[in-house]
Design an enzyme around this catalytic site. Sequence first.
Site, PDB file in Angstrom:
ATOM      1  N   GLU A  47       0.864  -1.182   0.000  1.00 48.02           N
ATOM      2  CA  GLU A  47       0.000   0.000   0.000  1.00 48.02           C
ATOM      3  C   GLU A  47       0.901   1.232   0.000  1.00 48.02           C
ATOM      4  OE1 GLU A  47      -3.252   0.381  -0.512  1.00 48.02           O
ATOM      5  OE2 GLU A  47      -2.530   2.438  -0.522  1.00 48.02           O
ATOM      6  N   SER A  48       0.924   1.914  -1.123  1.00 43.64           N
ATOM      7  CA  SER A  48       1.916   2.983  -1.283  1.00 43.64           C
ATOM      8  C   SER A  48       1.724   4.118  -0.274  1.00 43.64           C
ATOM      9  CB  SER A  48       1.883   3.533  -2.713  1.00 43.64           C
ATOM     10  OG  SER A  48       0.617   4.072  -2.999  1.00 43.64           O
ATOM     11  N   CYS A  78       4.641  -2.404  -8.504  1.00 47.26           N
ATOM     12  CA  CYS A  78       3.293  -2.017  -8.108  1.00 47.26           C
ATOM     13  C   CYS A  78       3.320  -0.814  -7.145  1.00 47.26           C
ATOM     14  CB  CYS A  78       2.548  -3.223  -7.551  1.00 47.26           C
ATOM     15  SG  CYS A  78       0.778  -3.034  -7.708  1.00 47.26           S
ATOM     16  N   ARG A 107      -3.010   5.643  -9.303  1.00 44.74           N
ATOM     17  CA  ARG A 107      -3.218   4.560  -8.323  1.00 44.74           C
ATOM     18  C   ARG A 107      -4.507   3.819  -8.643  1.00 44.74           C
ATOM     19  NH1 ARG A 107      -4.122   6.083  -2.896  1.00 44.74           N
ATOM     20  NH2 ARG A 107      -3.881   3.885  -2.390  1.00 44.74           N
ATOM     21  N   ILE A 137      -2.411  -6.587  -9.370  1.00 51.33           N
ATOM     22  CA  ILE A 137      -3.271  -6.531  -8.183  1.00 51.33           C
ATOM     23  C   ILE A 137      -3.461  -5.062  -7.783  1.00 51.33           C
ATOM     24  CG2 ILE A 137      -3.556  -7.282  -5.779  1.00 51.33           C
ATOM     25  CD1 ILE A 137      -1.510  -9.547  -6.427  1.00 51.33           C
ATOM     26  N   ARG A 138      -4.665  -4.564  -7.941  1.00 52.30           N
ATOM     27  CA  ARG A 138      -4.924  -3.133  -7.709  1.00 52.30           C
ATOM     28  C   ARG A 138      -3.764  -2.306  -8.277  1.00 52.30           C
ATOM     29  NH1 ARG A 138      -5.259  -0.894  -2.700  1.00 52.30           N
ATOM     30  NH2 ARG A 138      -4.062  -2.618  -1.898  1.00 52.30           N
ATOM     31  N   HIS A 173       3.327  -7.805 -10.628  1.00 51.27           N
ATOM     32  CA  HIS A 173       4.068  -8.476  -9.549  1.00 51.27           C
ATOM     33  C   HIS A 173       4.953  -9.591 -10.107  1.00 51.27           C
ATOM     34  CE1 HIS A 173       2.188  -6.769  -5.871  1.00 51.27           C
ATOM     35  NE2 HIS A 173       1.224  -6.482  -6.726  1.00 51.27           N
ATOM     36  N   GLU A 175       7.342 -10.950  -8.851  1.00 50.23           N
ATOM     37  CA  GLU A 175       7.814 -11.843  -7.777  1.00 50.23           C
ATOM     38  C   GLU A 175       6.835 -12.995  -7.555  1.00 50.23           C
ATOM     39  OE1 GLU A 175       6.334  -9.039  -7.408  1.00 50.23           O
ATOM     40  OE2 GLU A 175       5.152  -8.935  -5.573  1.00 50.23           O
TER      41      GLU A 175
HETATM   42  N1  GLN Z   1      -3.067   0.089  -5.039  1.00 48.95           N
HETATM   43  C1  GLN Z   1      -1.925  -0.042  -4.202  1.00 48.95           C
HETATM   44  C2  GLN Z   1      -1.386   1.336  -3.820  1.00 48.95           C
HETATM   45  O1  GLN Z   1      -1.923   2.305  -4.187  1.00 48.95           O
HETATM   46  C3  GLN Z   1      -0.832  -0.853  -4.885  1.00 48.95           C
HETATM   47  C4  GLN Z   1      -1.253  -2.292  -4.986  1.00 48.95           C
HETATM   48  C5  GLN Z   1      -0.107  -3.270  -5.013  1.00 48.95           C
HETATM   49  O2  GLN Z   1       1.036  -2.946  -4.717  1.00 48.95           O
HETATM   50  N2  GLN Z   1      -0.438  -4.496  -5.294  1.00 48.95           N
HETATM   51  O3  GLN Z   1      -0.429   1.426  -3.150  1.00 48.95           O
END
Ligand code: GLN
Length: 205
Positions: A47-48, A78, A107, A137-138, A173, A175
């Site tokens: 989560e940034s 990400c 984002r 992922i998001r 991702h 990884e």
């Molecule tokens: N949506 C997340 C963010 O804003 C990032 C998602 C992720 O790292 N898988 O930080």
Amino acid sequence: MNIGILALQGAFAAHQRVLTDLGTSVTLVRGVEDLVGLDGIVLPGGESTTMSMLLDSSGIHGHLRELLGKGFPVFGTCAGLILLAEQIVDGRADQQQLGGLSINARRNGYGRQIDSFEASINICDAEHACSMNGVFIRAPRIEKVTGDVHVLGTVNGDIVLVRQGNVLGATFHPELGNDRRVHEMFLKIVSRHNDDLEQVQEVRS
Ligand code: GLN
């Protein structure tokens, strides 16, 4: 080679597995003191906004910015890419950017968690004219690249993998899964950077 992985929050353990598999020694970075003696660092997904706060309170933010300014190799995936983007859209007002990539990143640019997806990525540099599976992922969406950013990977015309100098960024991702090629790309950047540093030292001595 000793690679740091920012381990304040997020998906650092998967990066640790990949890099260890590739025979690299790994340091989990939780404080400024962990930055000493590193050849490069990975900023993982997570989560940034949270990571940005923790980077600040740990004091790592300022040191990393300084290292980035000196050409230190950094690989963001990400949320890690979001931290490196010069501009973010839909970030938190107080979210502080490390910089390093001249890109605009939105984002959650593909929607919410439920809109996460896998896709085949076209990897397009001279050494890797091929495709690989990517897990999103998001994920952030790169809306603009400027300056000397090299586009290395796309999905349906969307930019998902970029390099600028010694900074590598993926919106997905790499990884997760068994494909090690993006991490190998990063290790190549690190070893070229180390060679350059050695040459500078030889010239000086
Ligand atoms: N949506 C997340 C963010 O804003 C990032 C998602 C992720 O790292 N898988 O930080």
